[in-house]
Design an enzyme around this catalytic site. Sequence first.
Site, mmCIF file in Angstrom:
data_model
loop_
_atom_site.group_PDB
_atom_site.id
_atom_site.type_symbol
_atom_site.label_atom_id
_atom_site.label_comp_id
_atom_site.label_asym_id
_atom_site.label_seq_id
_atom_site.Cartn_x
_atom_site.Cartn_y
_atom_site.Cartn_z
ATOM 1 N N HIS A 17 7.944 5.893 7.662
ATOM 2 C CA HIS A 17 6.649 5.696 8.295
ATOM 3 C C HIS A 17 5.579 5.737 7.204
ATOM 4 O O HIS A 17 4.940 6.736 6.960
ATOM 5 C CB HIS A 17 6.409 6.813 9.322
ATOM 6 C CG HIS A 17 4.996 6.848 9.797
ATOM 7 N ND1 HIS A 17 4.424 5.820 10.488
ATOM 8 C CD2 HIS A 17 4.045 7.791 9.658
ATOM 9 C CE1 HIS A 17 3.169 6.130 10.756
ATOM 10 N NE2 HIS A 17 2.907 7.313 10.265
ATOM 11 N N ASP A 24 4.206 2.574 14.554
ATOM 12 C CA ASP A 24 4.333 1.327 13.795
ATOM 13 C C ASP A 24 4.958 0.235 14.670
ATOM 14 O O ASP A 24 4.557 -0.926 14.635
ATOM 15 C CB ASP A 24 5.196 1.574 12.557
ATOM 16 C CG ASP A 24 4.724 2.801 11.800
ATOM 17 O OD1 ASP A 24 3.634 2.748 11.231
ATOM 18 O OD2 ASP A 24 5.426 3.833 11.827
HETATM 19 C C1 LIG Z 1 6.722 8.271 3.738
HETATM 20 O O1 LIG Z 1 5.630 8.197 4.601
HETATM 21 C C2 LIG Z 1 4.744 9.276 4.581
HETATM 22 C C3 LIG Z 1 3.708 9.049 5.627
HETATM 23 O O2 LIG Z 1 2.992 7.896 5.435
HETATM 24 C C4 LIG Z 1 4.135 9.433 3.217
HETATM 25 O O3 LIG Z 1 3.310 10.572 3.185
HETATM 26 C C5 LIG Z 1 5.257 9.562 2.240
HETATM 27 O O4 LIG Z 1 4.741 9.654 0.940
HETATM 28 C C6 LIG Z 1 6.186 8.382 2.352
HETATM 29 N N1 LIG Z 1 7.268 8.553 1.491
HETATM 30 C C7 LIG Z 1 7.590 7.708 0.617
HETATM 31 C C8 LIG Z 1 8.745 8.180 -0.163
HETATM 32 O O5 LIG Z 1 7.011 6.661 0.472
#
Ligand SMILES: *[C@@H]1O[C@H](CO)[C@@H](O)[C@H](O)[C@H]1NC(C)=O
Length: 326
Positions: free
Chosen positions: A189, A161
């Site tokens: 991420h 990113d």
């Molecule tokens: C954090 O990022 C990951 C990868 O993109 C994703 O799978 C996950 O759901 C995200 N978590 C949240 C809490 O948004």
Amino acid sequence: MDSEKILTVIITGAAGQIGYSLIPLVASGQTFGKDVKLHLRLLDIESQVEKLKGVVMETQDCAFPLVLSIEYGYDPEVIFKDADVGIFVGGFPRLKGMERKDLIDKNVKIFKEQGKALNEVASPNCKVLVVANPANTNCLILSKNCPNIPKENFTAMTRLDHDRALNQIALRTESRLEDVKNVIVWGNHSSTQYPDARFATIKGESLDYKGDEDYYKGDFISTVQKRGAAIIEARGFSSSMSAANAASNHLRDWYHGSEDMLSMSILSDGTHYDIDDNLCFSFPVKCTGDFKHEVIDGLDIDDFSREKMNITQKELTDERDLGEEQ
Ligand SMILES: *[C@@H]1O[C@H](CO)[C@@H](O)[C@H](O)[C@H]1NC(C)=O
Ligand SMILES: *[C@@H]1O[C@H](CO)[C@@H](O)[C@H](O)[C@H]1NC(C)=O
Ligand SMILES: CC(=O)N[C@H]1CO[C@H](CO)[C@@H](O)[C@@H]1O
């Protein structure tokens, strides 16, 4: 004469697309340098071992002078033995229509098992980079199951990113990429991350953020946030060349140090920027060499930024709580 430097490096998910791009970067010396010899330890799940064998044959055929040995297999207790560096690329991918809870469940299982194996057989000095999504949560679970390795030695990747953000600024300002420095990716991420261009510099001068504020608070953020999805849409596969390159950049700078402000997800201890402890959160960091890093503290957080950081923090907290129900 210095004694010879040797690292034992494990790559999980090594038969996959990112692994295929990452192995040559590591094995050729681009990641750790041309003076560091390597023992490569490649892991994938049992059903992928035949494919992994092919990748090993190709790695051998590259005749990389730095590679002293290669071992591969599906048992982490064997493959993780004496590891100095662990690159965790293998996880359970999000399949179409899959709920987040199911995704977390599958990955918790993998990273619990691998954390325990790392704890048993890796060097207690091992340095970890988690690439597999959900990277931040996977990193947290890995660390929790591996108390022998200090928390500071666990990181997850937001470098992709970060590098995407640098590129967008270079395009926007018609600058050379090498002249653009010091962006920050805060948080997870994912599409809730906050790419922050307020402190970016071009040839050492501050970026004219105020002069193009609508862009940096709008399209810039959403382009970086959604870049992964745009690549899947265009290519039909998720980013792999660029993900492997970012993993290599992350490890190179962590090992050798860098003058730049970089972004790394680390396990927060509650002392930086009012982010709760016990989250794997991306911060601005300075890499000082020999796998040491420190959070760059004291940057001004305006209301706009705090609101964005709150969103990404809240999501990570929810996900951690889901993971802990396991
Ligand atoms: C954090 O990022 C990951 C990868 O993109 C994703 O799978 C996950 O759901 C995200 N978590 C949240 C809490 O948004
Ligand atoms: C961010 O979250 C904190 C704590 O939950 C809250 O006090 C603060 O008002 C929030 N700030 C913004 C700008 O949303
Ligand atoms: C960043 C870093 O290197 N942290 C620690 C990793 O683990 C070793 C000991 O196992 C510590 O000495 C480092 O400070």
